[in-house]
Motif scaffolding. Structure first.
Motif, PDB file in Angstrom:
ATOM      1  N   ASP A 247       0.863  -1.242   0.000  1.00  0.00           N
ATOM      2  CA  ASP A 247      -0.184  -0.219   0.013  1.00  0.00           C
ATOM      3  C   ASP A 247       0.958   1.323   0.149  1.00  0.00           C
ATOM      4  N   ILE A 313     -14.322  -6.207  -4.574  1.00  0.00           N
ATOM      5  CA  ILE A 313     -13.860  -5.783  -3.205  1.00  0.00           C
ATOM      6  C   ILE A 313     -14.217  -7.052  -2.273  1.00  0.00           C
ATOM      7  N   PRO A 318      -9.453  -7.500   3.092  1.00  0.00           N
ATOM      8  CA  PRO A 318      -9.610  -5.794   2.992  1.00  0.00           C
ATOM      9  C   PRO A 318      -8.085  -5.131   3.661  1.00  0.00           C
ATOM     10  N   SER A 319      -8.081  -3.857   3.246  1.00  0.00           N
ATOM     11  CA  SER A 319      -6.862  -3.458   3.349  1.00  0.00           C
ATOM     12  C   SER A 319      -6.884  -2.574   4.613  1.00  0.00           C
ATOM     13  N   PRO A 322      -8.517   2.469   4.156  1.00  0.00           N
ATOM     14  CA  PRO A 322      -9.650   2.212   3.076  1.00  0.00           C
ATOM     15  C   PRO A 322      -9.371   2.699   1.762  1.00  0.00           C
ATOM     16  N   ARG A 325     -12.653   5.953  -2.784  1.00  0.00           N
ATOM     17  CA  ARG A 325     -13.826   5.557  -3.442  1.00  0.00           C
ATOM     18  C   ARG A 325     -14.606   6.617  -4.370  1.00  0.00           C
ATOM     19  N   TYR A 390     -12.877   1.911  -6.799  1.00  0.00           N
ATOM     20  CA  TYR A 390     -12.062   2.087  -5.725  1.00  0.00           C
ATOM     21  C   TYR A 390     -10.612   2.012  -6.320  1.00  0.00           C
ATOM     22  N   TYR A 392      -6.359   1.985  -5.450  1.00  0.00           N
ATOM     23  CA  TYR A 392      -5.107   2.123  -4.124  1.00  0.00           C
ATOM     24  C   TYR A 392      -3.919   2.490  -4.958  1.00  0.00           C
TER      25      TYR A 392
END
Ligand code: FAD
Length: 464
Positions: A247, A313, A318-319, A322, A325, A390, A392
């Motif tokens: 991330d 998703i 889950p990351s 968040p 979005r 979404y 990242y």
């Protein structure tokens, strides 16, 4: 500078897994041992405190490990990831000795648990630490204390004086004072140099300044450089390291495993120009996330952007942070500060290249692929079309570097002229003696445990 007469036979530099294995082994052989750990007590344990498992050979069920995992299969797994750049004798020796390590670890306080189910089954190959690496490190410190090992925290080693082929003294800082001690034997277990960003940039170029360091900020390679400068033999290439895509919002240092992102196989990944650059669906993520560390490193500003739609998703873990979005792709591109036209063009072409998706299967290589675009996406290629959308960011996260001290099967260091009489090394700082490139999950702890124990025993034999 204060000079301390030490009554310690063995000084161990570092306070992670390899150091602790060495210290406990030497203490059990009757040595008076001092650990010098550069981190404060609350940060003790280096990268080892982030670990989860250890890869272990076994002939039949062993503790939490099921079935069997023999030497040849283990070695074949290693060769696959290192592309043959492996010292076969040392690698096989580590593999063979891993089997006796597991009961030894249990006897020294480590508790294991069966592997968690996930995309990659490790139940046969990797033993998981109950409570993770932190619990392992804490258990080892407690056992070491019971064995009489002394530990100094906030005690970075600055210099190990080599007098021809013998360590004459060790200089470290503590409480604002520089101390010099003269132990009979020294074991270096102070990790790689990845937290020294300048050194990383010397090897990689300025791109390295955008890398994130997944583990401890204390592994700066101070002792490694100091010994290499005095003629200790090195091994490995300074540009080789284990790096994964994580991330992009992870902290610069010490984010650990929670910064991992598993969205790539179900996404479209673009660079800051809005262009795709690699097959996102080449293989299941645990087999590809290390490749993506280098792919992202090669992009402008060393950053990637993974874009998914609402259908993706639920398909990945889950990351911790968040995702960004948005209800439309245009809005998402804007929010992520990407060129809107470029992103729209890339995703429209990608969506148009997706064919029949009825065979889509998130946990298997499903062959659902694009046609007519470069690079192709060869599995899990579904259009990015169902809002909300979404995004990242992805950055290169360095786990550890491979340039290190060259050791033999006894963990002993050397110069061009021969062995250094009273200097041994264990763990990441010598892992390059075995691994030329690539990495096999769980092998880092195996190297550290096997070589830590060897170094502790050899140092004790020498002192005796
Ligand atoms: C997020 C993450 C997850 C990982 N997960 C796994 C896993 O599940 N399984 C696995 O096998 N491997 C894993 N690894 C790799 C693993 O951490 C290592 O292979 C192993 O723990 C290294 O142990 P070590 O003792 O060599 O180094 P470390 O544990 O990093 O210890 C080095 C120590 O040296 C100290 N030090 C550094 N410089 C000095 C100095 N000048 N003076 C004194 N002390 C100094 C540091 O403070 C530190 O305590 C992971 C790594 C990371 C970053």
């Amino acid at each position: 500078m204060a000079s301390r007469k030490t009554d310690h036979d063995v000084v161990v530099v570092g306070g992670g897994n390899a150091a602790l294995c060495a210290a406990m082994t030497a203490a059990e052989s009757g040595m008076k041992v001092l650990i010098l750990e550069s981190a404060p007590q609350s940060y003790r344990g280096g990268n080892s405190r982030h670990t989860r498992n250890f890869r272990c050979m076994h002939d039949g069920p062993l503790s939490v490990l099921v079935e069997s995992y023999d030497e040849d299969e283990y070695f074949a797994d290693l060769i696959k990831v290192t592309d043959g750049r492996t010292d076969e004798d040392l690698a096989r020796m580590v593999i063979r000795r891993s089997e006796e390590c597991l009961p030894w670890m249990e006897a020294h306080g480590v508790r294991f648990q069966p592997s968690l189910s996930g995309t990659l089954s490790l139940a046969r190959t990797n033993a998981f630490f109950m409570g993770g690496g932190k619990a392992l490190v804490n258990a080892y410190y407690r056992t070491a204390a019971a064995l009489g090992v002394d530990v100094l925290y906030d005690a970075p080693v600055r210099h190990i004086q080599l007098d021809r082929r013998k360590v004459a003294s060790v200089r470290y800082d503590h409480d604002g004072v520089s101390h010099t001690v003269q132990p009979r034997a020294v074991i270096v277990a102070s990790g790689g140099f990845q937290a020294d960003i300048d050194w990383l940039a010397d090897a990689w170029g300025p791109a390295a300044r955008n890398f994130l360091i997944r583990g401890t900020p204390y592994n700066r390679g101070t002792v490694l450089r100091n010994l290499l400068d005095q003629g200790a033999q090195s091994v490995g290439d300074p540009t080789q390291c284990h790096a994964v895509a994580i991330d992009g919002r992870a902290p610069k240092f010490d984010g650990g495993i929670v910064t991992r992102l598993d969205c790539v196989p179900f996404s479209v990944v673009v660079n800051k120009n809005g262009d795709r650059f690699y097959d996102e669906g080449e293989d299941v993520w645990p087999k590809r996330y290390a490749i993506w560390g280098r792919l992202v490193a090669a992009q402008p500003d060393q950053i990637g952007y993974a874009i998914v739609d609402s259908r993706a998703i639920p398909l990945f873990m889950p990351s911790v942070f968040p995702p960004v979005r948005a209800n439309t792709l245009e809005e998402l591109a804007q929010k992520m500060e990407l060129p809107v036209d470029g992103v729209m063009k890339t995703i429209s072409r990608f969506n148009a290249a997706c064919g029949d998706t009825s065979a889509f299967h998130p946990t298997e290589l499903d062959g659902v692929r694009t046609q007519g675009i470069e690079p192709a996406k060869t599995n899990w290629a579904r259009p990015i079309s169902e809002p909300p959308f979404y995004g990242y960011t992805l950055r290169t996260g360095v786990t550890f570097t491979y340039l290190g001290l060259k050791v033999d099967e006894n963990a002993q260091c050397r110069t061009e002229d021969g062995l250094i009489e009273n200097l041994w090394a264990a763990g990441e700082t010598m892992a390059g003696s075995i691994l030329g490139q690539g990495y096999l999950a769980g092998y880092g702890m195996t190297i550290g445990t096997v070589f830590g124990r060897i170094a502790g025993q050899e140092a004790a034999n020498y002192v005796r």
